[in-house]
Write an enzyme that holds these catalytic residues in place. Structure first.
Site, PDB file in Angstrom:
ATOM      1  N   GLY A 275     -10.115  13.768   6.430  1.00  0.00           N
ATOM      2  CA  GLY A 275      -8.713  13.908   6.060  1.00  0.00           C
ATOM      3  C   GLY A 275      -8.523  15.143   5.202  1.00  0.00           C
ATOM      4  N   CYS A 342      10.130   8.917 -16.431  1.00  0.00           N
ATOM      5  CA  CYS A 342      10.044   8.392 -17.790  1.00  0.00           C
ATOM      6  C   CYS A 342       8.708   7.708 -18.038  1.00  0.00           C
ATOM      7  CB  CYS A 342      11.204   7.436 -18.019  1.00  0.00           C
ATOM      8  SG  CYS A 342      12.746   8.299 -17.810  1.00  0.00           S
TER       9      CYS A 342
HETATM   10  N1  LLP Z   1     -12.093   7.035   6.435  1.00  0.00           N
HETATM   11  C1  LLP Z   1     -11.863   6.002   5.606  1.00  0.00           C
HETATM   12  C2  LLP Z   1     -12.291   4.661   5.999  1.00  0.00           C
HETATM   13  C3  LLP Z   1     -11.238   6.233   4.376  1.00  0.00           C
HETATM   14  O1  LLP Z   1     -11.017   5.216   3.542  1.00  0.00           O
HETATM   15  C4  LLP Z   1     -10.815   7.537   4.014  1.00  0.00           C
HETATM   16  C5  LLP Z   1     -10.152   7.796   2.749  1.00  0.00           C
HETATM   17  C6  LLP Z   1     -11.061   8.576   4.932  1.00  0.00           C
HETATM   18  C7  LLP Z   1     -11.708   8.288   6.128  1.00  0.00           C
HETATM   19  C8  LLP Z   1     -10.653   9.988   4.678  1.00  0.00           C
HETATM   20  O2  LLP Z   1     -11.277  10.506   3.558  1.00  0.00           O
HETATM   21  P1  LLP Z   1     -11.173  12.072   3.214  1.00  0.00           P
HETATM   22  O3  LLP Z   1     -11.849  12.825   4.322  1.00  0.00           O
HETATM   23  O4  LLP Z   1      -9.744  12.418   3.107  1.00  0.00           O
HETATM   24  O5  LLP Z   1     -11.866  12.183   1.913  1.00  0.00           O
HETATM   25  N2  LLP Z   1      -5.881   9.145  -2.590  1.00  0.00           N
HETATM   26  C9  LLP Z   1      -7.167   9.714  -2.932  1.00  0.00           C
HETATM   27  C10 LLP Z   1      -8.133   9.679  -1.780  1.00  0.00           C
HETATM   28  C11 LLP Z   1      -8.351   8.285  -1.228  1.00  0.00           C
HETATM   29  C12 LLP Z   1      -9.213   8.272  -0.001  1.00  0.00           C
HETATM   30  C13 LLP Z   1      -9.125   6.975   0.699  1.00  0.00           C
HETATM   31  N3  LLP Z   1      -9.885   6.887   1.896  1.00  0.00           N
HETATM   32  C14 LLP Z   1      -6.950  11.133  -3.454  1.00  0.00           C
HETATM   33  O6  LLP Z   1      -5.796  11.555  -3.589  1.00  0.00           O
HETATM   34  O7  LLP Z   1      -7.901  11.808  -3.788  1.00  0.00           O
END
Ligand code: LLP
Length: 416
Positions: A275, A342
């Site tokens: 992602g 706030c």
């Molecule tokens: N696959 C699964 C099963 C996941 O839970 C996630 C992310 C991804 C793939 C993708 O991960 P990435 O490649 O984006 O690291 N909100 C947080 C990040 C939470 C990630 C949750 N899961 C932030 O803003 O850093």
């Protein structure tokens, strides 16, 4: 690499001035670069061109249908975690045979919709979920292809909220229990065993935790094949980090080299769920300075974007670089960049050295393409911002700014 650069004293996204977008669309506004999105997708995907694989873009990082469609057009599949994400992916034209469905709490209507769409695979995270999926599949007269998501218990050395593969985590099934899980799956008529899955966490900035996880899971797959449980897919999840500040994450080519070395001879088709590494640096949040102010202890710049628009600084203490769209000359000063919400936790940056910022100036909050808009809320009854996609010298609003009416949609009108 990203295409947000200073030219003639101001920031452009590709060939379009951010100031023009701000003037025409208003602020706060998320701006994504199509060229950067495509470049990052290809940078991730092409090093794997020699091995059987599917890159399944993780929709939660940036869920806009136009963004998903852009990746679908490049051959991407998707990783989804809800019926809502499935709906978006299908709207964007993603090939259902490239959809994997992760998440610890899939509900029956979500399972039904995914079965009806004919997705590639469910990443199952518990015994009871397996039983529920079997029932859903049988009721639909289908077999659900599954991987069990195993928890390899490796430390991804990231923020505690972003680690998902530790022993204490709610995710996955401990490897020690997964063997029985597969034996059970084999007996269920609605279930077809297709692969194995793990995801260790997010914003992982070294390659070792991935290698550790792959090795642990591979050892386990040998046990399964000894028990005549054959797998086709090895899903290693997402998690590769990006540079927000001074992090030095491995380049996708380095990551790919290690993954291929570990898995090339295994015969598995590899699934990736990236992602952030694809969308993170392909987007910025443009905000306008409302009021500079100071007290005895601090200087602040109050801007029109807030924690409801970009929650990462408040929630994780995350760093996002903030750049003036049209920098002013003058001495730098230490400021907190804060929003109108706030809460004292409503900040985009704390103790940040910035050039002078005056009322009306535009600021670009960098690296906001991942987990920016997708985590935005309406807290403080603030309409969520618009999203814009830039392609060369043109741009398109790919999501309108919410209106006041949007805020109350679905609420029961007051009885008069
Ligand atoms: N696959 C699964 C099963 C996941 O839970 C996630 C992310 C991804 C793939 C993708 O991960 P990435 O490649 O984006 O690291 N909100 C947080 C990040 C939470 C990630 C949750 N899961 C932030 O803003 O850093």
């Amino acid at each position: 690499m990203h295409l947000f650069e200073y030219k003639n004293g101001e920031i452009y996204c590709e060939g379009v001035r951010l100031a023009r977008i701000a003037a025409e669309v208003g602020t706060p506004v998320y701006v994504y670069s199509a060229g950067t999105l495509a470049h990052h997708f290809n940078a991730f995907d092409s090093p794997f061109s020699g091995v059987p694989h599917i890159t399944c873009y993780s929709v939660k990082s940036n869920s806009n249908v136009s963004v998903i469609r852009l990746f679908a057009g490049l051959g991407s599949g998707v990783d989804i975690v809800s019926g809502g994400e499935l709906f978006r992916a299908l709207k964007a034209g993603v090939d259902p045979q490239k959809i994997v469905f992760s998440g610890v709490g899939k509900q029956r209507p979500e399972m039904d919709a995914a079965l009806a769409a004919g997705i590639l695979m469910f990443n199952v995270e518990s015994h009871d979920e397996l039983v529920a999926l079997d029932a859903a599949a049988r009721a639909a007269g289908k077999r659900a292809r599954i991987s069990l998501r195993v928890n390899p218990d490796v430390d991804p050395a990231t923020h505690p909220y972003l680690a998902t593969g530790l022993k204490k985590s709610k995710f996955g099934i401990p490897i020690a229990k997964a063997f029985d899980g597969y034996l059970h799956a084999k007996t269920l008529p609605g279930i077809e065993i297709a692969g194995i899955d793990c995801h260790i966490g997010s914003q992982v900035t070294s390659v070792e935790p991935f290698v550790d996880a792959i090795r642990k899971v591979l050892v386990f797959t040998r046990r399964l094949s000894d028990a005549a449980i054959a797998l086709q897919y090895f899903d290693i999840g997402g998690g590769l980090g990006i540079t927000y500040d001074e992090e030095k994450p491995p380049h996708p080519v380095e990551y790919a080299g290690e993954v291929i070395r570990e898995l090339a001879d295994s015969g598995f088709k590899i699934i990736f769920e990236p992602g952030r590494v694809i969308v993170g640096n392909a987007g910025v949040l443009v905000t306008r300075a409302l009021y500079p102010k100071e007290n005895e202890a601090k200087r602040f710049v109050v801007v029109d974007a807030a924690m409801n628009d970009l929650i990462r600084p408040s929630l994780y203490g995350a760093f996002h670089a903030i750049k003036p769209v049209v920098p002013r000359d003058g001495a730098q000063a230490m400021v907190d960049v804060v929003g109108p919400v706030c809460e004292s936790g409503d900040f985009l940056a704390q103790d940040r050295l910035m050039p002078p910022v005056e009322r009306g100036d535009l600021l670009a909050v960098m690296s906001a393409g991942a987990y920016g808009f997708s985590m935005a809320s309406n807290y403080n009854s603030r309409p969520r911002p618009a999203e814009v996609l830039v392609e060369g010298d043109t741009y398109r609003v790919i999501r309108e700014r919410e209106t006041l009416e949007d805020l109350v949609r679905g609420e029961t009108p007051p009885q008069v």
